[in-house]
Scaffold this motif. Structure first.
Motif, mmCIF file in Angstrom:
data_model
loop_
_atom_site.group_PDB
_atom_site.id
_atom_site.type_symbol
_atom_site.label_atom_id
_atom_site.label_comp_id
_atom_site.label_asym_id
_atom_site.label_seq_id
_atom_site.Cartn_x
_atom_site.Cartn_y
_atom_site.Cartn_z
ATOM 1 N N GLU A 153 -16.349 -5.596 11.087
ATOM 2 C CA GLU A 153 -16.521 -6.860 10.856
ATOM 3 C C GLU A 153 -15.295 -7.458 9.870
ATOM 4 O O GLU A 153 -15.636 -8.388 9.053
ATOM 5 N N THR A 154 -14.224 -6.869 10.324
ATOM 6 C CA THR A 154 -12.843 -7.249 9.391
ATOM 7 C C THR A 154 -12.430 -8.360 10.449
ATOM 8 O O THR A 154 -12.197 -8.558 11.511
ATOM 9 N N GLY A 155 -11.728 -9.546 9.541
ATOM 10 C CA GLY A 155 -10.983 -10.475 10.134
ATOM 11 C C GLY A 155 -9.570 -10.397 9.652
ATOM 12 O O GLY A 155 -9.171 -9.595 8.678
ATOM 13 N N LEU A 156 -8.689 -11.220 10.075
ATOM 14 C CA LEU A 156 -7.286 -11.292 9.881
ATOM 15 C C LEU A 156 -7.169 -11.798 8.412
ATOM 16 O O LEU A 156 -6.069 -11.318 7.841
ATOM 17 N N ASN A 157 -8.003 -12.326 7.764
ATOM 18 C CA ASN A 157 -7.848 -12.608 6.466
ATOM 19 C C ASN A 157 -7.922 -11.598 5.504
ATOM 20 O O ASN A 157 -7.901 -11.680 4.078
ATOM 21 N N SER A 158 -8.510 -10.474 5.931
ATOM 22 C CA SER A 158 -8.613 -9.355 5.253
ATOM 23 C C SER A 158 -7.590 -8.201 4.916
ATOM 24 O O SER A 158 -7.787 -7.369 4.277
ATOM 25 N N ILE A 159 -6.796 -8.420 6.004
ATOM 26 C CA ILE A 159 -5.520 -7.636 6.214
ATOM 27 C C ILE A 159 -4.371 -8.014 5.094
ATOM 28 O O ILE A 159 -3.913 -9.109 5.261
ATOM 29 N N ASP A 160 -4.319 -6.964 4.348
ATOM 30 C CA ASP A 160 -3.187 -7.315 3.152
ATOM 31 C C ASP A 160 -2.054 -6.248 3.014
ATOM 32 O O ASP A 160 -2.541 -4.938 2.791
ATOM 33 N N MET A 161 -1.184 -6.344 3.710
ATOM 34 C CA MET A 161 -0.342 -5.354 3.863
ATOM 35 C C MET A 161 0.383 -4.682 2.545
ATOM 36 O O MET A 161 0.870 -3.578 2.476
ATOM 37 N N ASP A 162 0.611 -5.671 1.372
ATOM 38 C CA ASP A 162 0.794 -5.260 0.255
ATOM 39 C C ASP A 162 0.089 -4.215 -0.408
ATOM 40 O O ASP A 162 0.306 -3.106 -0.967
ATOM 41 N N PHE A 163 -1.345 -4.396 -0.127
ATOM 42 C CA PHE A 163 -2.378 -3.675 -0.811
ATOM 43 C C PHE A 163 -2.400 -2.319 0.134
ATOM 44 O O PHE A 163 -2.475 -1.270 -0.767
ATOM 45 N N ILE A 164 -2.320 -2.362 1.281
ATOM 46 C CA ILE A 164 -2.240 -1.149 2.124
ATOM 47 C C ILE A 164 -1.199 -0.406 1.814
ATOM 48 O O ILE A 164 -1.237 0.991 1.633
ATOM 49 N N ARG A 165 -0.026 -0.935 1.476
ATOM 50 C CA ARG A 165 1.310 -0.143 1.173
ATOM 51 C C ARG A 165 1.142 0.573 -0.213
ATOM 52 O O ARG A 165 1.338 1.618 -0.367
ATOM 53 N N PHE A 166 0.293 -0.200 -0.979
ATOM 54 C CA PHE A 166 0.062 0.362 -2.497
ATOM 55 C C PHE A 166 -0.887 1.520 -2.242
ATOM 56 O O PHE A 166 -0.432 2.503 -2.868
ATOM 57 N N ILE A 167 -1.872 1.446 -1.504
ATOM 58 C CA ILE A 167 -2.826 2.629 -1.108
ATOM 59 C C ILE A 167 -1.903 3.912 -0.722
ATOM 60 O O ILE A 167 -2.140 5.249 -1.314
ATOM 61 N N ILE A 168 -0.961 3.704 0.421
ATOM 62 C CA ILE A 168 -0.370 4.667 0.627
ATOM 63 C C ILE A 168 0.744 5.328 -0.137
ATOM 64 O O ILE A 168 0.758 6.585 -0.250
ATOM 65 N N ASN A 169 1.263 4.421 -1.259
ATOM 66 C CA ASN A 169 2.115 4.971 -1.950
ATOM 67 C C ASN A 169 1.440 5.935 -3.021
ATOM 68 O O ASN A 169 1.908 6.868 -3.812
ATOM 69 N N CYS A 170 0.203 5.345 -3.531
ATOM 70 C CA CYS A 170 -0.662 6.326 -4.532
ATOM 71 C C CYS A 170 -0.662 7.805 -3.725
ATOM 72 O O CYS A 170 -0.573 8.664 -4.666
ATOM 73 N N PHE A 171 -0.870 8.010 -2.501
ATOM 74 C CA PHE A 171 -1.086 9.270 -2.014
ATOM 75 C C PHE A 171 0.382 9.954 -1.872
ATOM 76 O O PHE A 171 0.704 11.234 -1.642
ATOM 77 N N LYS A 172 1.409 9.193 -1.526
ATOM 78 C CA LYS A 172 2.688 9.673 -1.321
ATOM 79 C C LYS A 172 3.640 10.119 -2.541
ATOM 80 O O LYS A 172 4.283 11.019 -2.445
#
Length: 518
Positions: A153-172
């Protein structure tokens, strides 16, 4: 060979500490939290986690430490608490810990549909991610975690690349060696381009940790018992706040002593068997439920009593899920399921298995000591042995989803005695960092008897119907449901496609006018 590996590891840790102190801490001390620097000097596992993530290359490890420590101070990670996060964000249920994958790794759920891109709230959402990861890291030092991206049930307005990058960096960078895998559920096709960028952020080694799934194959990674119904699972869990879903650290454990009286409706056998072993609480004066007896007559009576308990335990259905801790394997892994008042099957079972070579002392605590009886609540488990713990609500009191149980365990010396006084003294002296803790929630399974009676009544009222007619009606109903689901799915995809086409058209119009007037 093992000795050489241990020596090499110790040498790398020492070199990393020495160089980080000389090359970074002396020049950037104001950029680091002193608590992190102190922990770095004392915690070998923490240093090793950075080294392993950087393939034991000290130069790369130092750069990673520098970036990680600066981030930890910037986000005040050591001071993050519930009060640091806006209450509405905790109530939303977009990010939380719950359940385990098939490898017994904890699941960090990210319900993407609840995330709306907004620069005003992005920092609070990042702090919420950091809060959960730091909370988990302090409790399960070094144990991997699986990130569950639920994109249904996800739309385009839910995609936040900055937030996703932050999550990736948390584990990297910030929490190395913690990522087991990233399971992405039901990703819309229109977001494929976005996740190509995500793959480039992860790097070639970590790309293999991305698992794209749908309802058909999600159970390759996560069992149905920890999946919600919309993923094809059977987990009855519903997010709510307060308290925090994985625990209730803020709720003090009661210290009003053991239960004084038993259920008046209990049988004589229950009173004699259970009354002496009521649930004990956090008090230091707790008495072990299985104390040593010096009198042979008492020992014989205790053996008979234990045989009675064993015969009761055999009638229980053994829990299937298992939490694999360093000292004990605990089953069930996360929730205690009690029968409803109507069903009469109110008791439940916890199974502890000692996986060490030493005796393990354990005790059970609860947030509602006035409600429950536990047998045994404070005892020990021999190496390789298992202990069955019976938990039963007291009297007519009802089980609440807000109730929690805490299982504490600590390893004892082989020569240690496990008598009443010895265990009491042991718990007073054992260091906090040597104690394993695991928490369990309570859940009531509703009785199915009323539904069965309703079905029987319906069957008698519909005696003129043949089984064939019922079968045809059921098929029609299922077919109509399938059609409705297909229509709804097509409608969602059409809306997303229309939105994408609108954005493309808008971009074309803007570029046209830009070229026209430039």
């Amino acid at each position: 060979m093992a000795e050489n590996n241990a020596a090499n590891k110790a040498k790398l840790i020492t070199e990393t500490r020495r160089r980080f102190e000389a090359e970074y801490v002396t020049e950037k001390s104001e950029k680091y939290d002193p608590r992190d620097v102190e922990r770095f000097q004392q915690d070998d596992n923490w240093v090793e986690s950075y080294l392993i993530w950087r393939h034991n290359v000290v130069d790369e490890t130092l750069k990673m430490l520098d970036e990680s420590f600066q981030w930890r101070k910037e986000f005040s990670v050591n001071d993050l608490s519930e009060s640091s996060i806006p209450r509405w964000l905790l109530e939303l249920g977009g990010i939380y810990l719950h359940g385990y994958d098939k490898e017994c790794n904890k699941l960090l759920w990210i319900r993407v549909k609840y995330h709306i891109k907004d620069q005003k709230t992005i920092m609070d959402k990042k702090k919420l991610i950091a809060f959960w990861l730091e909370r988990y890291a302090k409790r399960e030092n070094g144990k991997p975690i699986t990130v569950m991206f639920d994109m249904s049930e996800t739309g385009l307005n839910s995609i936040d690349m900055d937030f996703i990058r932050f999550i990736i960096n948390c584990f990297k960078v910030y929490y190395p060696k913690y990522l087991s895998k990233i399971v992405i559920f039901d990703m819309p096709w229109i977001m494929n381009a976005a996740f190509k960028i995500v793959k480039s952020w992860l790097g070639p080694e970590a790309v293999s940790l991305l698992k794209f799934t749908s309802k058909n194959d999600i159970q390759e990674y996560i069992s149905a018992e920890y999946l919600p119904p919309h993923m094809g699972g059977t987990d009855p869990f519903k997010y709510s706040y307060p308290p925090l879903v994985d625990d209730d650290f803020q709720t003090p454990l009661c210290e009003n002593g053991p239960i004084a009286s038993e259920d008046e409706t209990s049988s004589k056998e229950d009173i004699e068997g259970d009354g002496k072993e009521s649930l004990e609480t956090i008090s230091n004066e707790e008495q072990p439920a299985l104390s040593e007896k010096s009198n042979p007559t008492e020992s014989t009576s205790k053996t008979d009593e234990n045989e009675k308990v064993d015969s009761k335990v055999k009638s229980f259905k053994k829990p299937l899920s298992v939490f694999k801790g360093p000292l004990l394997h605990i089953s069930p892994a996360e929730e205690l399921y009690f029968g409803s008042m109507e069903s009469g099957e109110k008791k439940t079972l916890i199974v502890l298995t000692n996986v060490t070579k030493n005796i393990v002392a354990f005790k059970v605590r609860t947030t509602a000591p006035e409600k429950y009886r536990v047998k045994p609540s404070n005892s020990s488990c021999e190496p390789g042995a298992s202990v069955d713990i019976i938990v039963s609500p007291h009297g007519g009191l009802r089980v609440s989803a807000q109730d929690r149980f805490l299982i504490m365990a600590a390893e004892m010396e082989q020569s240690s005695s496990t008598g009443s006084a010895e265990l009491t003294q042991f718990w007073k002296e054992v260091p906090r960092n040597k104690v394993m803790e695991h928490r369990l929630r309570c859940h009531t399974v509703e009785s199915s008897k009323p539904n069965t009676l309703m079905l029987k009544d319906s069957a008698s009222n519909m005696s003129d119907k043949t089984s064939e007619d019922l079968y045809l009606q059921l098929n029609r109903l299922l077919e109509s449901n399938r059609k409705l689901e297909d229509q709804l799915q097509r409608s969602i995809w059409f809306q997303q496609l229309l939105l994408a086409l609108t954005m493309v058209l808008l971009a074309f119009v803007v570029s046209f006018f830009y070229s026209l007037y430039s």
